[in-house]
Design a protein around this motif. Structure first.
Motif, short mmCIF file in Angstrom:
data_model
loop_
_atom_site.label_atom_id
_atom_site.label_comp_id
_atom_site.label_asym_id
_atom_site.label_seq_id
_atom_site.Cartn_x
_atom_site.Cartn_y
_atom_site.Cartn_z
N TYR A 1 -3.88 -0.37 -8.45
CA TYR A 1 -5.28 0.06 -8.32
C TYR A 1 -5.36 1.18 -7.30
O TYR A 1 -4.64 1.16 -6.30
CB TYR A 1 -6.13 -1.14 -7.88
CG TYR A 1 -7.57 -0.82 -7.60
CD1 TYR A 1 -8.45 -0.48 -8.63
CD2 TYR A 1 -8.07 -0.82 -6.29
CE1 TYR A 1 -9.77 -0.18 -8.37
CE2 TYR A 1 -9.39 -0.52 -6.03
CZ TYR A 1 -10.24 -0.20 -7.07
OH TYR A 1 -11.54 0.10 -6.81
N LEU B 1 -4.70 5.98 -1.57
CA LEU B 1 -5.37 4.67 -1.61
C LEU B 1 -4.79 3.79 -2.70
O LEU B 1 -5.41 2.83 -3.12
CB LEU B 1 -6.87 4.86 -1.84
CG LEU B 1 -7.63 5.46 -0.66
CD1 LEU B 1 -9.09 5.63 -1.02
CD2 LEU B 1 -7.50 4.57 0.56
N GLY C 1 -8.18 3.02 -4.97
CA GLY C 1 -9.57 3.03 -4.57
C GLY C 1 -9.82 2.00 -3.50
O GLY C 1 -8.88 1.49 -2.88
N ARG D 1 0.83 -1.20 0.00
CA ARG D 1 0.00 0.00 0.00
C ARG D 1 0.86 1.25 0.00
O ARG D 1 1.88 1.31 0.67
CB ARG D 1 -0.88 0.03 1.24
CG ARG D 1 -1.97 -0.97 1.18
CD ARG D 1 -2.86 -0.84 2.38
NE ARG D 1 -3.83 -1.91 2.36
CZ ARG D 1 -4.91 -1.90 1.61
NH1 ARG D 1 -5.17 -0.85 0.85
NH2 ARG D 1 -5.75 -2.92 1.62
N ASP D 2 0.38 2.24 -0.71
CA ASP D 2 1.03 3.54 -0.67
C ASP D 2 0.65 4.20 0.66
O ASP D 2 -0.52 4.19 1.03
CB ASP D 2 0.50 4.36 -1.85
CG ASP D 2 1.16 5.71 -1.92
OD1 ASP D 2 2.23 5.79 -2.51
OD2 ASP D 2 0.60 6.67 -1.36
N PRO D 3 1.62 4.75 1.42
CA PRO D 3 1.28 5.28 2.74
C PRO D 3 0.46 6.57 2.68
O PRO D 3 -0.16 6.95 3.68
CB PRO D 3 2.64 5.52 3.40
CG PRO D 3 3.61 5.58 2.27
CD PRO D 3 3.07 4.77 1.16
N GLU D 4 0.44 7.27 1.57
CA GLU D 4 -0.23 8.57 1.52
C GLU D 4 -1.63 8.50 0.90
O GLU D 4 -2.49 9.31 1.21
CB GLU D 4 0.60 9.55 0.69
CG GLU D 4 1.96 9.86 1.29
CD GLU D 4 1.83 10.43 2.68
OE1 GLU D 4 1.01 11.35 2.86
OE2 GLU D 4 2.52 9.94 3.59
#
Lengths: 670, 158
Positions: free
Chosen positions: B89, B72, B91, B67-70
C-alpha cells in the motif's frame, strides 16, 4: 432518586401517548366533540413528561452521576461541560430520547399552530402522532432505557464519550437531523388523517406544505452538518462517503424533496393526490428505515453504538407495522383517480412530474445500493460492498438531468405552456450558461466532460432562477417595487433553487479539480498542492483537557511566495479510551480550502502527510444553508397565516383557476 | 384517444421510462462496482480472481510491517492464522492500523499472489471489529480446531 423519576416520567408519557392515539380518534369517528377536545391537552402533557425525562438525563450527565449506566458509558468527569451536555445524545439510549423529545415537540407544535384547522382533522393528526410516539416510547422503555442503574457497583469514573463525537459538529448535527426525520412524521400524520376521513383536497395539501417544508429544511441542515463534520473531524477530507449511514439520511431527503414539490401541485392544481399521499407515507417510512439502519447495529459505523438484536427486531417490527398498516389504509382509501383539472403535455405539472420521477429514481437507486449488500449478507449469499463508484456513476446523471429540467421548469406555466414560447424563452439563459460554464472550465484550466455537465447544470439553474425573478419583478412602478411585490414563498423557492445550484457547483468542482497528495515529509520540507506551497516547519507536543497531542506547524504560501496561513494539524491521544484521533489543519476560504493532516510517523524524523487543495468545497454546505433558508422563508409566507376557515373551504375550488392573480405564490418551492 | 386516458398513458410512460433508466443504470453500475470479500485462506487457495477489485482482510501479522525508507510505500502481511497474504500500500494508513489489529483492504491481486491495496480500513474503536474479519477469523479458528495438533489457542487472545 432522580433517574427513577425520569423512568416514571417516561412511563407516564407512554400512558398519555396511548390515550392520545385512541381517545381523539374515537371522538372524531363517533363525532363526539368532548373526546376530540382531549387531543391538545394530551399532546401538551406528553411533551411535559418527555421533556422532564430528558431534563433528568441531562442533569445526570452534568452532575457526573455514574450510577446511571448510560452516563457511565458515555461520559467522564474530565469531559468539558459542553460535551457532557451533548453526550446526552452521544449514545444509543439518549439519542433515542432526543428523537422522542423532537417527536413530542412536533406534536405539541401541531397542537398549538392548528387553531384554524377543523377539529376532526386536528384530533386525527394528533392521534396518529400519538401512535408513532407510543411505538418509540415502548422501544425506549423496553429495549433501551437510558435510566438503567449500575448499582451497587458504581464505577469511579465514566468510560468517556467517543473522541470522534467530542466536537461542535456533534452538538448540533443530531438535533438538526432528528428535527428533519421526525418532522416528516407530521406530513405522514396529515396524510393518514386525510386517508381516514377521505378528504384529500387542496386544503389538506395546504396544511401539509409548511410542515413538510420545515422538516425538509431541518433535514437539509442536518445532512450538511454531518458532511461538514465528516470533512474536518474524520480527518481525511472526504465530505460524502456513500456510507449506508449517510445514505439513510439522504433517502428521506430525496423523497421529501419530491413530496414538497408534489404537494405544491396538489395544492395549486388538485392533481397528483394519491401520489402525494403515497410519497408522504414513503418519506416517513424511509425516515424509520434510516433509524433502523443506523440504530439497530445492522451497520457497523460510528453511529452504531451497540448491536443488540432485540433492538433491531423491535425497530424492524415497528417499521413493518407502519408500512403495512399505512399502505393497507392507502389501498382502501386512496381516491379513485378522477382528474378534474386538465393540463397539457407541456406544463408546469409535467415538469414537476418529471422532477418527481427523477427524485424517486434517485431514491430507489440509493436504496438499492444501500440495502443490496445487507440483504445478501442476511441471506448468507456472500459479503460484498457497493462503493462510491456505483453511486457517482448512477446518481450524477440523475442530478444533472434534474438540474437541466429545473431550469426549464421555472419558466413553465400551469396547465399549458407553449413549446415555441418556452424554447425562445430558454435561448438566452442557455447561451449565458454555456459562456459562463466555458469560462469556469478555462479558469480551472482543464476540460472534463462530467465537470462541464455538472457546472453547466448548476449555472443553468441559477441563471434561469435569476432570469425568472427579473421577468416577474418588472413593474411600471419600478424594479424595487416589483421585487417587493413577490411573495415570500417565491423568494423561498429562489433561495432553495440557488442553494441546489451552489451545492451542485461545489460538489462538481471539488470532485473534479481537487488535489489530494500523500507525501512523506520531515520538518523543513516543502511540498506543493494545487498552486500552494506547504512547508513543514516543526513538530511539537501539547496537552488538552482530556488528551495529549502531537502537532505539526505548517506554513502555506501561495504561488507568489506570500505566506497565507499557518496550520497546526494534530494527532491526538485521548486519555480515557486510548484512541488516536487526527485533527486536520484547514485554511478555509470561500473559493478553496487548503487541508493538511498528519498521518503516521514513518521513520525517526519523517511523517506521512496528507495535503489537499479543495476548490469550492465550502459551497457544498453553503448551498444547503441557502436551501434551508429558502424553506424557512417559504413557510413564513403570509398565506399560511391569514387564511381562515372560510377561505379554506373555498380554496379547493379557488385553486382550480391557477392562481395567477398574485405574483406567483404558485411557484413556492416548485 | 380520450384526453384523460391519454394523460394517464403519458404519466405511466414517463414512470416506466424513469424506472427503466434507473434499473438500467443500476444494473450496469452494479456489475462494475461490486467488491467481494475474500479471506487470506481463500486467496491462498486461489479462489480470488486476479486483477479484479476485491476486498480482503484479516489481522496484520506481528512483525510483518516493512516501510520503504524513501516513500510512503508499506508492506505487511494479513493473516487469518491459517494462511497469510502479502499486501502492498502506498499512502497514509488509518490511525488504528497496527500489528495485531484487524484491517480490511480494497485492491487487486497481482499475478504473484501479492495484494496491491488502494484503500486500507481499520476498525473505528476498541470494541469494533469488521464483521468480515471476525468471520474470517472464526472460520480459520474452526478449521484449526479440526486439526489434530490444535494450534487453535493462538486465537484465544483475540
Amino acid at each position: 432518586m432522580y433517574p427513577e423519576l425520569g423512568q416514571i416520567a417516561l412511563i407516564l408519557a407512554l400512558l398519555l401517548a396511548v390515550l392520545l392515539s385512541v381517545v381523539p380518534l374515537v371522538g372524531s369517528v363517533a363525532g363526539r366533540d368532548q373526546l376530540q377536545a382531549f387531543a391538545r391537552p394530551l399532546s401538551a402533557g406528553m411533551f411535559v413528561f418527555v421533556a422532564l425525562a430528558f431534563g433528568i438525563l441531562t442533569r445526570a450527565f452534568v452532575t457526573d452521576d455514574f450510577s446511571v449506566a448510560y452516563v457511565a458509558n458515555n461520559s467522564n468527569s474530565m469531559l468539558p461541560w459542553y460535551y457532557k451536555f451533548s453526550a446526552v445524545w452521544g449514545g444509543h439510549e439518549g439519542s433515542l430520547l432526543l428523537w422522542i423529545l423532537m417527536l413530542v415537540g412536533w406534536t405539541l407544535a401541531v397542537a398549538v399552530f392548528s387553531r384554524r384547522l377543523p377539529a376532526v382533522m386536528v384530533s386525527q393528526v394528533l392521534a396518529v402522532l400519538g401512535m408513532v410516539t407510543v411505538g418509540f416510547l415502548l422501544f425506549t422503555i423496553i429495549t433501551s432505557n437510558p435510566f438503567d442503574r449500575t448499582l451497587p457497583n458504581v464505577p469511579a469514573d465514566g468510560a468517556d464519550l467517543n473522541p470522534l463525537l467530542q466536537d461542535f459538529g456533534l452538538i448540533v448535527h443530531p438535533p438538526m437531523l432528528y428535527m428533519g426525520y421526525v418532522g416528516f412524521s407530521v406530513a405522514f400524520a396529515f396524510a393518514i388523517a386525510a386517508l381516514i376521513n377521505g378528504k384529500l383536497d387542496a386544503a389538506w395539501a395546504r396544511w401539509s406544505r409548511p410542515w413538510t417544508t420545515v422538516a425538509w429544511a431541518f433535514l437539509s441542515l442536518g445532512i450538511a452538518l454531518g458532511s461538514w463534520w465528516a470533512y474536518y473531524e474524520l480527518g481525511w477530507g472526504g465530505w460524502w462517503f456513500w456510507d449506508p449511514v449517510e445514505n439513510a439520511s439522504l433517502l428521506p431527503w430525496l423523497s421529501g424533496t419530491a413530496l414538497m414539490h408534489s404537494l405544491a401541485v396538489t395544492e395549486k392544481r388538485g392533481v397528483f393526490k394519491s401520489w402525494t399521499v403515497l410519497l408522504a407515507i414513503v418519506t416517513f417510512s424511509l425516515s424509520l428505515l434510516g433509524t433502523f439502519l443506523v440504530r439497530s447495529g445492522v451497520l457497523t459505523s460510528v453511529h452504531a453504538f451497540a448491536s443488540d438484536p432485540d433492538r433491531g427486531t423491535f425497530l424492524l417490527v415497528l417499521l413493518a407495522i407502519t408500512i403495512v398498516s399505512s399502505l393497507t389504509l392507502y389501498a382502501f382509501r386512496a381516491p379513485v383517480v378522477h382528474v378534474r383539472s386538465r393540463y397539457g403535455s407541456l406544463s408546469r405539472e409535467i415538469f414537476l412530474l418529471l422532477n418527481n420521477v427523477l427524485l424517486v429514481a434517485a431514491t430507489l437507486l440509493v436504496l438499492v445500493g444501500t440495502l443490496y449488500p445487507l440483504v445478501l449478507d442476511y441471506l448468507d449469499m456472500g459479503r460484498l460492498s457497493i462503493g462510491e463508484p456505483f453511486f457517482s456513476l448512477t446518481f450524477s446523471p440523475l442530478a444533472i438531468a434534474a438540474g437541466l429540467l429545473l431550469g426549464a421548469g421555472i419558466f413553465s406555466r400551469w396547465k399549458k405552456t407553449d413549446g415555441g414560447w418556452l424554447g425562445r424563452k430558454l435561448l438566452w439563459p442557455l447561451a449565458v450558461s454555456v459562456v459562463v460554464t466555458a469560462a469556469v472550465m478555462v479558469g480551472y484550466g482543464e476540460f472534463k466532460p462530467w465537470a462541464f455537465a455538472g457546472v453547466f447544470a448548476a449555472v443553468w439553474v441559477s441563471v434561469a432562477t435569476f432570469w425568472d425573478l427579473w421577468d416577474k419583478s418588472g413593474s411600471k412602478k419600478g424594479r424595487l417595487y416589483g421585487l417587493r411585490r413577490q411573495s415570500r414563498s417565491y423568494y423561498g423557492m429562489v433561495l432553495g433553487h440557488l442553494g441546489l445550484a451552489i451545492t451542485m457547483a461545489g460538489a462538481t468542482v471539488v470532485s473534479n479539480y481537487g488535489v489530494e497528495r500523500d507525501v512523506r515529509m520531515s520538518p523543513g520540507d516543502t511540498a506543493s498542492a494545487g498552486g500552494y506551497q506547504v512547508t513543514f516547519t516543526e513538530i511539537g507536543n501539547r496537552r488538552g483537557k482530556n488528551f495529549t497531542a502531537e502537532y505539526g506547524r505548517f506554513e502555506v504560501s501561495d504561488s507568489n511566495g506570500r505566506v497565507v496561513s499557518t496550520l497546526y494539524p494534530e494527532k491526538r491521544q485521548y486519555m480515557v479510551q486510548r484512541n488516536t484521533m487526527t485533527e486536520a489543519g484547514i485554511d478555509a476560504g470561500l473559493f478553496r480550502d487548503v487541508f493538511v493532516a498528519i498521518g503516521e510517523r514513518v521513520s525517526d524524523d519523517a511523517w506521512a502527510i496528507r495535503l489537499q487543495y479543495k476548490p469550492l468545497v465550502r459551497w457544498l454546505w453553503l448551498g444547503s444553508l441557502f436551501m434551508a433558508a429558502g424553506g424557512f422563508l417559504a413557510i413564513s409566507d403570509r398565506r399560511y397565516r391569514i387564511r381562515d376557515k372560510v377561505t379554506e373551504t373555498q380554496s379547493s375550488t379557488a385553486s382550480q383557476d391557477g392562481d395567477r392573480s398574485r405574483p406567483d405564490p404558485a411557484g413556492a418551492l416548485s | 384517444m380520450h384526453p384523460i386516458r391519454k394523460k394517464r398513458l403519458t404519466i405511466i410512460l414517463f414512470l416506466l421510462a424513469g424506472v427503466s433508466v434507473a434499473v438500467g443504470l443500476t444494473t450496469y453500475a452494479l456489475r462494475q462496482n461490486i467488491n467481494l470479500f475474500y479471506d487470506p485462506s481463500q486467496i491462498a487457495e486461489g479462489e480470488a480472481p486476479v486483477d479484479v477489485r476485491i476486498r480482503a482482510g484479516g489481522m496484520v501479522e506481528e512483525g510483518s510491517v516493512i516501510r520503504d525508507p524513501e516513500s510512503l510505500r508499506v508492506e505487511f502481511k494479513v493473516t487469518d492464522f491459517t494462511s497469510s497474504v502479502l499486501m502492498e500500500y502506498t499512502g497514509i494508513l488509518p490511525d488504528l492500523f497496527a500489528e495485531g489489529q484487524g484491517v480490511v483492504a480494497m485492491g487487486r491481486l497481482d499475478g504473484n499472489g501479492r495484494f496491491v491495496a488502494d484503500q486500507v480500513l481499520a476498525k473505528h474503536d476498541e470494541n469494533y471489529m469488521s464483521p468480515e474479519v471476525k468471520e474470517a477469523m472464526d472460520k480459520a479458528a474452526g478449521k484449526r480446531a479440526a486439526l489434530p495438533d490444535g494450534h487453535g489457542e493462538a486465537t484465544a487472545s483475540y
